[in-house]
Design a protein around this motif. Sequence first.
Motif, PDB file in Angstrom:
ATOM      1  N   MET A  73       0.741  -1.092   0.030  1.00  0.00           N
ATOM      2  CA  MET A  73      -0.026   0.050   0.115  1.00  0.00           C
ATOM      3  C   MET A  73       0.763   1.227  -0.027  1.00  0.00           C
ATOM      4  O   MET A  73       1.919   1.425   0.958  1.00  0.00           O
ATOM      5  CB  MET A  73      -0.917  -0.167   1.237  1.00  0.00           C
ATOM      6  CG  MET A  73      -1.846   0.965   1.309  1.00  0.00           C
ATOM      7  SD  MET A  73      -3.173   0.624   2.616  1.00  0.00           S
ATOM      8  CE  MET A  73      -4.148   1.889   2.298  1.00  0.00           C
ATOM      9  N   LYS A  74       0.534   2.471  -1.005  1.00  0.00           N
ATOM     10  CA  LYS A  74       1.184   3.374  -0.995  1.00  0.00           C
ATOM     11  C   LYS A  74       0.826   4.293  -0.072  1.00  0.00           C
ATOM     12  O   LYS A  74      -0.525   4.781   0.410  1.00  0.00           O
ATOM     13  CB  LYS A  74       1.075   4.016  -2.260  1.00  0.00           C
ATOM     14  CG  LYS A  74       1.975   5.241  -2.773  1.00  0.00           C
ATOM     15  CD  LYS A  74       1.508   5.523  -4.238  1.00  0.00           C
ATOM     16  CE  LYS A  74       2.600   7.021  -4.420  1.00  0.00           C
ATOM     17  NZ  LYS A  74       2.177   7.457  -5.782  1.00  0.00           N
ATOM     18  N   LYS A  75       1.779   4.998   0.651  1.00  0.00           N
ATOM     19  CA  LYS A  75       1.636   6.160   1.780  1.00  0.00           C
ATOM     20  C   LYS A  75       1.565   7.384   1.144  1.00  0.00           C
ATOM     21  O   LYS A  75       2.503   7.780   0.641  1.00  0.00           O
ATOM     22  CB  LYS A  75       2.599   6.005   2.878  1.00  0.00           C
ATOM     23  CG  LYS A  75       2.169   6.931   3.992  1.00  0.00           C
ATOM     24  CD  LYS A  75       3.379   6.717   5.118  1.00  0.00           C
ATOM     25  CE  LYS A  75       2.766   7.708   6.173  1.00  0.00           C
ATOM     26  NZ  LYS A  75       3.850   7.370   7.485  1.00  0.00           N
ATOM     27  N   SER A  76       0.349   8.147   1.172  1.00  0.00           N
ATOM     28  CA  SER A  76       0.211   9.715   0.660  1.00  0.00           C
ATOM     29  C   SER A  76       0.627  10.659   1.748  1.00  0.00           C
ATOM     30  O   SER A  76       0.493  10.181   2.890  1.00  0.00           O
ATOM     31  CB  SER A  76      -1.064   9.630   0.000  1.00  0.00           C
ATOM     32  OG  SER A  76      -1.931   9.813   0.941  1.00  0.00           O
ATOM     33  N   SER A  77       1.052  11.713   1.235  1.00  0.00           N
ATOM     34  CA  SER A  77       1.492  12.809   2.301  1.00  0.00           C
ATOM     35  C   SER A  77       0.704  14.151   1.603  1.00  0.00           C
ATOM     36  O   SER A  77       0.665  14.266   0.442  1.00  0.00           O
ATOM     37  CB  SER A  77       2.828  12.930   2.580  1.00  0.00           C
ATOM     38  OG  SER A  77       3.475  13.266   1.121  1.00  0.00           O
ATOM     39  N   GLY A  78       0.488  15.209   2.217  1.00  0.00           N
ATOM     40  CA  GLY A  78      -0.195  16.450   1.978  1.00  0.00           C
ATOM     41  C   GLY A  78      -1.371  16.417   2.321  1.00  0.00           C
ATOM     42  O   GLY A  78      -2.071  15.697   3.177  1.00  0.00           O
ATOM     43  N   PHE A  79      -2.148  17.490   1.581  1.00  0.00           N
ATOM     44  CA  PHE A  79      -3.514  17.726   1.734  1.00  0.00           C
ATOM     45  C   PHE A  79      -4.334  17.253   0.647  1.00  0.00           C
ATOM     46  O   PHE A  79      -3.921  17.152  -0.288  1.00  0.00           O
ATOM     47  CB  PHE A  79      -3.802  19.108   2.220  1.00  0.00           C
ATOM     48  CG  PHE A  79      -3.094  19.824   3.172  1.00  0.00           C
ATOM     49  CD1 PHE A  79      -3.583  19.558   4.379  1.00  0.00           C
ATOM     50  CD2 PHE A  79      -1.925  20.695   2.970  1.00  0.00           C
ATOM     51  CE1 PHE A  79      -2.914  19.996   5.727  1.00  0.00           C
ATOM     52  CE2 PHE A  79      -1.396  21.302   3.997  1.00  0.00           C
ATOM     53  CZ  PHE A  79      -1.765  20.950   5.324  1.00  0.00           C
ATOM     54  N   THR A  80      -5.606  16.995   0.895  1.00  0.00           N
ATOM     55  CA  THR A  80      -6.425  16.546   0.093  1.00  0.00           C
ATOM     56  C   THR A  80      -7.094  17.737  -0.687  1.00  0.00           C
ATOM     57  O   THR A  80      -7.164  18.751   0.005  1.00  0.00           O
ATOM     58  CB  THR A  80      -7.628  15.432   0.611  1.00  0.00           C
ATOM     59  OG1 THR A  80      -8.479  16.254   1.533  1.00  0.00           O
ATOM     60  CG2 THR A  80      -7.049  14.284   1.281  1.00  0.00           C
ATOM     61  N   GLU A 112      -9.822  19.274   1.742  1.00  0.00           N
ATOM     62  CA  GLU A 112      -9.116  20.105   2.981  1.00  0.00           C
ATOM     63  C   GLU A 112      -8.463  21.341   2.509  1.00  0.00           C
ATOM     64  O   GLU A 112      -8.825  22.550   3.111  1.00  0.00           O
ATOM     65  CB  GLU A 112      -7.939  19.089   3.495  1.00  0.00           C
ATOM     66  CG  GLU A 112      -8.326  17.937   4.232  1.00  0.00           C
ATOM     67  CD  GLU A 112      -7.077  17.128   4.735  1.00  0.00           C
ATOM     68  OE1 GLU A 112      -7.235  16.423   5.583  1.00  0.00           O
ATOM     69  OE2 GLU A 112      -6.093  17.140   3.979  1.00  0.00           O
ATOM     70  N   LEU A 113      -7.851  21.436   1.494  1.00  0.00           N
ATOM     71  CA  LEU A 113      -7.492  22.644   0.730  1.00  0.00           C
ATOM     72  C   LEU A 113      -8.581  23.772   0.424  1.00  0.00           C
ATOM     73  O   LEU A 113      -8.596  24.797   0.725  1.00  0.00           O
ATOM     74  CB  LEU A 113      -6.827  22.670  -0.555  1.00  0.00           C
ATOM     75  CG  LEU A 113      -5.450  22.185  -0.328  1.00  0.00           C
ATOM     76  CD1 LEU A 113      -4.823  21.565  -1.684  1.00  0.00           C
ATOM     77  CD2 LEU A 113      -4.419  22.747   0.477  1.00  0.00           C
ATOM     78  N   ILE A 114      -9.775  23.187  -0.010  1.00  0.00           N
ATOM     79  CA  ILE A 114     -11.020  24.209  -0.274  1.00  0.00           C
ATOM     80  C   ILE A 114     -11.548  24.391   1.122  1.00  0.00           C
ATOM     81  O   ILE A 114     -11.895  25.771   0.813  1.00  0.00           O
ATOM     82  CB  ILE A 114     -12.090  23.049  -1.178  1.00  0.00           C
ATOM     83  CG1 ILE A 114     -11.598  23.108  -2.765  1.00  0.00           C
ATOM     84  CG2 ILE A 114     -13.249  23.966  -1.265  1.00  0.00           C
ATOM     85  CD1 ILE A 114     -12.379  22.012  -3.428  1.00  0.00           C
ATOM     86  N   ILE A 115     -11.584  23.692   2.070  1.00  0.00           N
ATOM     87  CA  ILE A 115     -11.853  24.395   3.222  1.00  0.00           C
ATOM     88  C   ILE A 115     -11.010  25.314   3.953  1.00  0.00           C
ATOM     89  O   ILE A 115     -11.733  26.361   4.436  1.00  0.00           O
ATOM     90  CB  ILE A 115     -12.218  22.884   4.220  1.00  0.00           C
ATOM     91  CG1 ILE A 115     -13.413  22.120   3.828  1.00  0.00           C
ATOM     92  CG2 ILE A 115     -12.615  23.624   5.802  1.00  0.00           C
ATOM     93  CD1 ILE A 115     -13.445  20.940   4.485  1.00  0.00           C
ATOM     94  N   VAL A 116      -9.655  25.092   3.530  1.00  0.00           N
ATOM     95  CA  VAL A 116      -8.942  26.163   4.239  1.00  0.00           C
ATOM     96  C   VAL A 116      -9.037  27.419   3.611  1.00  0.00           C
ATOM     97  O   VAL A 116      -9.013  28.596   4.046  1.00  0.00           O
ATOM     98  CB  VAL A 116      -7.445  25.552   4.144  1.00  0.00           C
ATOM     99  CG1 VAL A 116      -6.600  26.956   4.272  1.00  0.00           C
ATOM    100  CG2 VAL A 116      -7.151  24.647   5.220  1.00  0.00           C
ATOM    101  N   ILE A 117      -9.251  27.464   2.033  1.00  0.00           N
ATOM    102  CA  ILE A 117      -9.577  28.522   1.342  1.00  0.00           C
ATOM    103  C   ILE A 117     -10.749  29.164   1.682  1.00  0.00           C
ATOM    104  O   ILE A 117     -10.818  30.518   1.916  1.00  0.00           O
ATOM    105  CB  ILE A 117      -9.344  28.306  -0.186  1.00  0.00           C
ATOM    106  CG1 ILE A 117      -8.047  27.923  -0.498  1.00  0.00           C
ATOM    107  CG2 ILE A 117      -9.997  29.405  -1.002  1.00  0.00           C
ATOM    108  CD1 ILE A 117      -7.982  27.271  -1.790  1.00  0.00           C
TER     109      ILE A 117
END
Length: 141
Positions: free
Chosen positions: A1-8, A11-16
Amino acid sequence: MKKSSGFTLIELIIVIIIIGILAGIAIPRFISQTTNARIAALNGMASSLNSTVLLAVSQYTAQGVPTSTSISMTGQTVTVNAGTGYPVGSAAGIGSAMRQANGFTPTYGSTTTYNFATTITNCNVTYAETTGTVAVTTSGC
């Protein structure tokens, strides 16, 4: 299984959206500070004028010559109204007594008006030479 990092993307839309809401609340508050700053500057100018008038009247009274039309305030000759000691509304009167009015432009007369260097209508301080009263007009600030 590949581990992902960063924001989805969600999440970016909610922050904006949150930043947009905060900006919508904060920007109008900062815009209204211009008016508050002008009013504070006018009140400071009014206090300076009141103090100057009181000092002139005190010097006039201490001089003890009720018919005199001039007084000396720290080396400056100030033209005053005989009998009251209020500085006259001229450069030789209230202008000489005030010495400096940084950021304000005086219009001398029986009612002297101090406007900001850039004239804003109904946002000024007036001095009445006959009564020594100082009034602040803030309706146009």
